[in-house]
Design an enzyme around this catalytic site. Structure first.
Site, PDB file in Angstrom:
ATOM      1  N   LYS A 203       0.852  -1.123   0.064  1.00  0.00           N
ATOM      2  CA  LYS A 203       0.153  -0.100  -0.004  1.00  0.00           C
ATOM      3  C   LYS A 203       0.869   1.201  -0.010  1.00  0.00           C
ATOM      4  O   LYS A 203       1.622   1.418   0.930  1.00  0.00           O
ATOM      5  CB  LYS A 203      -1.016  -0.231   1.185  1.00  0.00           C
ATOM      6  N   LYS A 255      -2.040  -1.737  -3.873  1.00  0.00           N
ATOM      7  CA  LYS A 255      -2.751  -0.569  -3.837  1.00  0.00           C
ATOM      8  C   LYS A 255      -2.033   0.790  -3.725  1.00  0.00           C
ATOM      9  O   LYS A 255      -1.177   0.785  -2.985  1.00  0.00           O
ATOM     10  CB  LYS A 255      -3.870  -0.361  -2.467  1.00  0.00           C
TER      11      LYS A 255
END
Length: 330
Positions: A203, A255
């Site tokens: 992330k 992500k």
């Protein structure tokens, strides 16, 4: 004499001549089951609240969220990932609404699970940023820094209350060191070995999260660069991947999706667990804004980006177009 193996004997365009031909030889296919719908539910509202930066996306009421979940089932998508937006007055330094059984996320999990049962995977965001008055993903120490280990204690409690509320899958998204192992232990301690963990493994500290901040009513001041990953780094993601798998992750996520397709491809090549990618708010908003201007074909752009994410290696995709895209495919 025609020479085969090179032009003019070899003509790749023969495989592009008609829609049926192109469909037959397509190497990557989207399916409704590929998709997971991120959804926001806001406490204390009587009507859905439009998110200005994300046209077509709303902060749901409890009732409209249940309707969205039923529509997701009908469209054939696999899951819904819930994010709770508590009333501002209930936020505090440790994110109490995140562990309160009557906090908006836990209430919404019970609502949706009662509505859809096991027909849709009900997933929960496991993070403190929506519930803290400072907007960070963890507890702060006396100097205002995110305290990793104190935050893990809060994540353990969150995992247990989310499981009790009906989550099939929890998604630890705070990028704290050790979070997957702590969450797995917390779930196992209450006999919830059946609850899966979707690890937010890679992330990144991305500029594309901007619209999401509005969506969850974020109170953040500053940034999250001390715990989210540096966009410049790839090997760091592979290290995070190894740690998450060692700690018991059932699925792993990259992500954002679009700007990190190279990371997604490397992760997908390296593992034998499902790989998920999150097409985030900024990716959504860019396409919607350009389409509104008439600069791009909206429907083609949506399916093209989703195809690219799947081609790079994603088994499943979190996208705000999940239900719409599934309907188009069906």
């Amino acid at each position: 004499m025609t020479t085969y193996g090179s032009f003019p004997g070899t003509r790749p365009r023969r495989l592009r001549t008609t829609p049926v031909m192109r469909r037959m030889v397509a190497e990557t296919r989207l399916h409704p089951a590929d998709f997971i719908l991120p959804a926001f539910v806001r406490e204390g509202v009587s009507e859905p609240v439009p998110i200005t930066a994300m046209p077509g996306v709303v902060q749901h009421t409890r009732d409209s969220l249940k309707k969205a979940a039923l529509e997701a089932v009908e469209a054939g998508i696999s899951g819904i990932m819930l994010f709770g937006v508590p009333e501002e007055s209930k936020k505090d330094a440790v994110g109490t609404p995140g562990t309160d059984p009557e906090g908006i996320l836990q209430v919404a999990l019970r609502d949706v699970r009662a509505e859809v049962g096991d027909d849709l995977l009900v997933m929960s965001d496991l993070c403190l940023d929506e519930t803290t008055d400072h907007g960070h993903c963890g507890v702060l120490d006396e100097e205002g820094r995110v305290d990793n280990d104190a935050t893990l204690e809060r994540y353990a409690e969150m995992a247990q209350v989310q499981a009790d509320a009906g989550a099939h899958v929890v998604g630890p998204s705070g990028m704290m060191d050790g979070q997957i192992g702590v969450v797995r232990d917390a779930l196992d301690q209450i006999g919830r070995e059946d609850v899966s963990i979707l690890a937010y493994t890679a992330k990144y500290a991305s500029a594309f999260y901007g619209p999401f901040r509005e969506a969850v009513g974020s109170s953040l001041k500053g940034d999250r660069k001390t715990y989210q990953q540096d966009p410049a780094n790839l090997r760091e993601s592979m290290r995070e991947l190894a740690l998450d798998l060692e700690e018991g992750a059932d699925m792993v996520m990259v992500k954002p999706a679009g700007p990190y397709l190279d990371i997604l491809a490397r992760v997908a090549d390296a593992v034998d667990v499902p790989v998920v990618a999150y097409q985030i708010s900024g990716e959504y908003s860019m396409i919607e804004a350009a389409a509104e201007k008439g600069w791009i074909d909206r429907d083609r752009a949506i399916l093209e980006t989703l195809t690219g994410i799947k081609r790079a290696g994603a088994r499943n995709i979190l996208t705000y177009w999940a239900t719409e895209a599934a309907r188009k495919l069906r």
